[in-house]
Design an enzyme around this catalytic site. Sequence first.
Site, PDB file in Angstrom:
ATOM      1  N   GLU A 122     -46.689  41.834  -1.409  1.00 36.27           N
ATOM      2  CA  GLU A 122     -45.802  41.504  -0.126  1.00 36.27           C
ATOM      3  C   GLU A 122     -45.492  42.498   0.583  1.00 36.27           C
ATOM      4  O   GLU A 122     -44.226  42.444   1.192  1.00 36.27           O
ATOM      5  CB  GLU A 122     -44.472  40.542  -0.813  1.00 36.27           C
ATOM      6  CG  GLU A 122     -44.916  39.200  -1.704  1.00 36.27           C
ATOM      7  CD  GLU A 122     -45.512  38.234  -0.931  1.00 36.27           C
ATOM      8  OE1 GLU A 122     -45.594  38.121   0.381  1.00 36.27           O
ATOM      9  OE2 GLU A 122     -46.027  37.158  -1.521  1.00 36.27           O
ATOM     10  N   HIS A 145     -37.572  40.280  -3.937  1.00 34.12           N
ATOM     11  CA  HIS A 145     -38.294  39.110  -3.932  1.00 34.12           C
ATOM     12  C   HIS A 145     -38.211  38.740  -5.081  1.00 34.12           C
ATOM     13  O   HIS A 145     -38.761  39.523  -6.126  1.00 34.12           O
ATOM     14  CB  HIS A 145     -39.510  38.929  -3.158  1.00 34.12           C
ATOM     15  CG  HIS A 145     -40.569  37.665  -3.544  1.00 34.12           C
ATOM     16  ND1 HIS A 145     -39.939  36.482  -3.019  1.00 34.12           N
ATOM     17  CD2 HIS A 145     -41.475  37.663  -3.999  1.00 34.12           C
ATOM     18  CE1 HIS A 145     -40.800  35.656  -3.163  1.00 34.12           C
ATOM     19  NE2 HIS A 145     -41.791  36.240  -4.181  1.00 34.12           N
ATOM     20  N   HIS A 147     -38.667  34.718  -7.958  1.00 37.50           N
ATOM     21  CA  HIS A 147     -38.757  33.189  -8.052  1.00 37.50           C
ATOM     22  C   HIS A 147     -37.595  32.441  -8.359  1.00 37.50           C
ATOM     23  O   HIS A 147     -37.674  31.906  -9.749  1.00 37.50           O
ATOM     24  CB  HIS A 147     -40.208  32.846  -8.761  1.00 37.50           C
ATOM     25  CG  HIS A 147     -41.141  33.458  -7.885  1.00 37.50           C
ATOM     26  ND1 HIS A 147     -42.736  33.569  -8.753  1.00 37.50           N
ATOM     27  CD2 HIS A 147     -41.438  34.094  -6.659  1.00 37.50           C
ATOM     28  CE1 HIS A 147     -43.496  34.320  -7.818  1.00 37.50           C
ATOM     29  NE2 HIS A 147     -42.881  34.471  -6.757  1.00 37.50           N
ATOM     30  N   GLU A 175     -16.765  31.773  -4.408  1.00 31.85           N
ATOM     31  CA  GLU A 175     -17.304  33.190  -3.970  1.00 31.85           C
ATOM     32  C   GLU A 175     -18.412  33.146  -2.874  1.00 31.85           C
ATOM     33  O   GLU A 175     -18.525  34.175  -2.269  1.00 31.85           O
ATOM     34  CB  GLU A 175     -17.768  33.953  -5.189  1.00 31.85           C
ATOM     35  CG  GLU A 175     -17.033  34.353  -6.437  1.00 31.85           C
ATOM     36  CD  GLU A 175     -15.890  35.450  -5.938  1.00 31.85           C
ATOM     37  OE1 GLU A 175     -16.434  36.366  -6.186  1.00 31.85           O
ATOM     38  OE2 GLU A 175     -14.637  35.329  -5.380  1.00 31.85           O
ATOM     39  N   HIS A 216     -41.446  28.414  -3.388  1.00 41.87           N
ATOM     40  CA  HIS A 216     -41.946  29.821  -3.855  1.00 41.87           C
ATOM     41  C   HIS A 216     -40.842  30.605  -4.256  1.00 41.87           C
ATOM     42  O   HIS A 216     -40.749  30.967  -5.729  1.00 41.87           O
ATOM     43  CB  HIS A 216     -42.634  30.452  -2.724  1.00 41.87           C
ATOM     44  CG  HIS A 216     -43.144  31.702  -3.051  1.00 41.87           C
ATOM     45  ND1 HIS A 216     -44.407  32.066  -2.508  1.00 41.87           N
ATOM     46  CD2 HIS A 216     -42.901  32.647  -4.126  1.00 41.87           C
ATOM     47  CE1 HIS A 216     -44.638  33.430  -3.132  1.00 41.87           C
ATOM     48  NE2 HIS A 216     -43.780  33.750  -3.799  1.00 41.87           N
TER      49      HIS A 216
HETATM   50  O1  2HA Z   1     -47.048  37.823  -7.191  1.00 43.70           O
HETATM   51  O2  2HA Z   1     -44.219  36.907  -5.950  1.00 43.70           O
HETATM   52  O3  2HA Z   1     -45.022  36.320  -3.769  1.00 43.70           O
HETATM   53  C1  2HA Z   1     -45.986  38.484  -6.525  1.00 43.70           C
HETATM   54  C2  2HA Z   1     -45.329  37.568  -5.753  1.00 43.70           C
HETATM   55  C3  2HA Z   1     -46.007  36.877  -4.492  1.00 43.70           C
HETATM   56 ZN    ZN Z   2     -43.451  35.317  -4.940  1.00 45.19          ZN
END
Ligand code: 2HA
Ligand code: ZN
Length: 278
Positions: A122, A145, A147, A175, A216
């Site tokens: 990413e 990033h 999930h 909050e 995602h």
């Molecule tokens: O595999 O999270 O978005 C890594 C990730 C791709």
């Molecule tokens: Zn991801």
Amino acid sequence: MPTKLQRKSVEEAPFLKEMRNTAYNMWRMGWDERNGGNISYLLQKEEVSPYLDEEQIIRSIPIQTPAKELEGKLFIVTGSGKYFRNAKKDPRNTFGIIKVGRNGESIDLLWGLEDGSLPTSELPAHFKSHIERRKLDSNHRVIIHNHATNLLAMTFMHELDEAKFTKTLWQMCTECIVVFPDGIGILPWLIPGTEEIGQKTAEKMQENRLVLWPHHGIFGAGTTIDEAFGLIETAEKAAQIYTIIGDPARIKQTITDKELADLAKAFHVQPRKGIINV
Ligand code: 2HA
Ligand code: ZN
């Protein structure tokens, strides 16, 4: 001849400890199954120089998306395909310290990614988001990033309208409006790892430090790892409350618009326009 500077081991660097702990904690939270998630953290030259010589390049890696604005900048990043479960025990393969090369057309590896792996898949979204956030805040340094489970679940149950989604999150915990008055940006579903998702994420980062990728995961920006992590953690907590409630029909009372406005005033934050009606 000047004596060669004695450099310390990178494994002792506070920024590496922070990355190891953060990646491992995200795995423990259940937000980074398998190789899910990625982190990039802009490092100051003074932070890196006790440990590494910027001129000692291990290998140079071309990148598809030039990031000219980041030329010469140093980052510690997670590697592509890396399992955050291993972040503590295997930092030399999990992370890489990189310097953005001339015109931002390549990156030079200074440390880590010892198995020959690449920086996070990413990277376009990270680099483009860093560029946009730094235009707004020169102290900006971190993109995370992951999930986050309940935020992801919410993208199936809740309308994907940014204003409505933001308001629901604000109403779930007192909050929230204080932590992310700028709200949450939402992209359409897109293929991960692409130039396009990177570009669109960065465009949303012009307005929000949180960007949701439906079905995602989430992107968060901050001046420190604590701030970026705390931002995601707070939104995820709100999403968890939403999923525990399960059905909006069960809600008997919530934080009112007037109360949200009062909160924003009390904490001196400017809530995103068009969400609170008072
Ligand atoms: O595999 O999270 O978005 C890594 C990730 C791709
Ligand atoms: Zn991801």
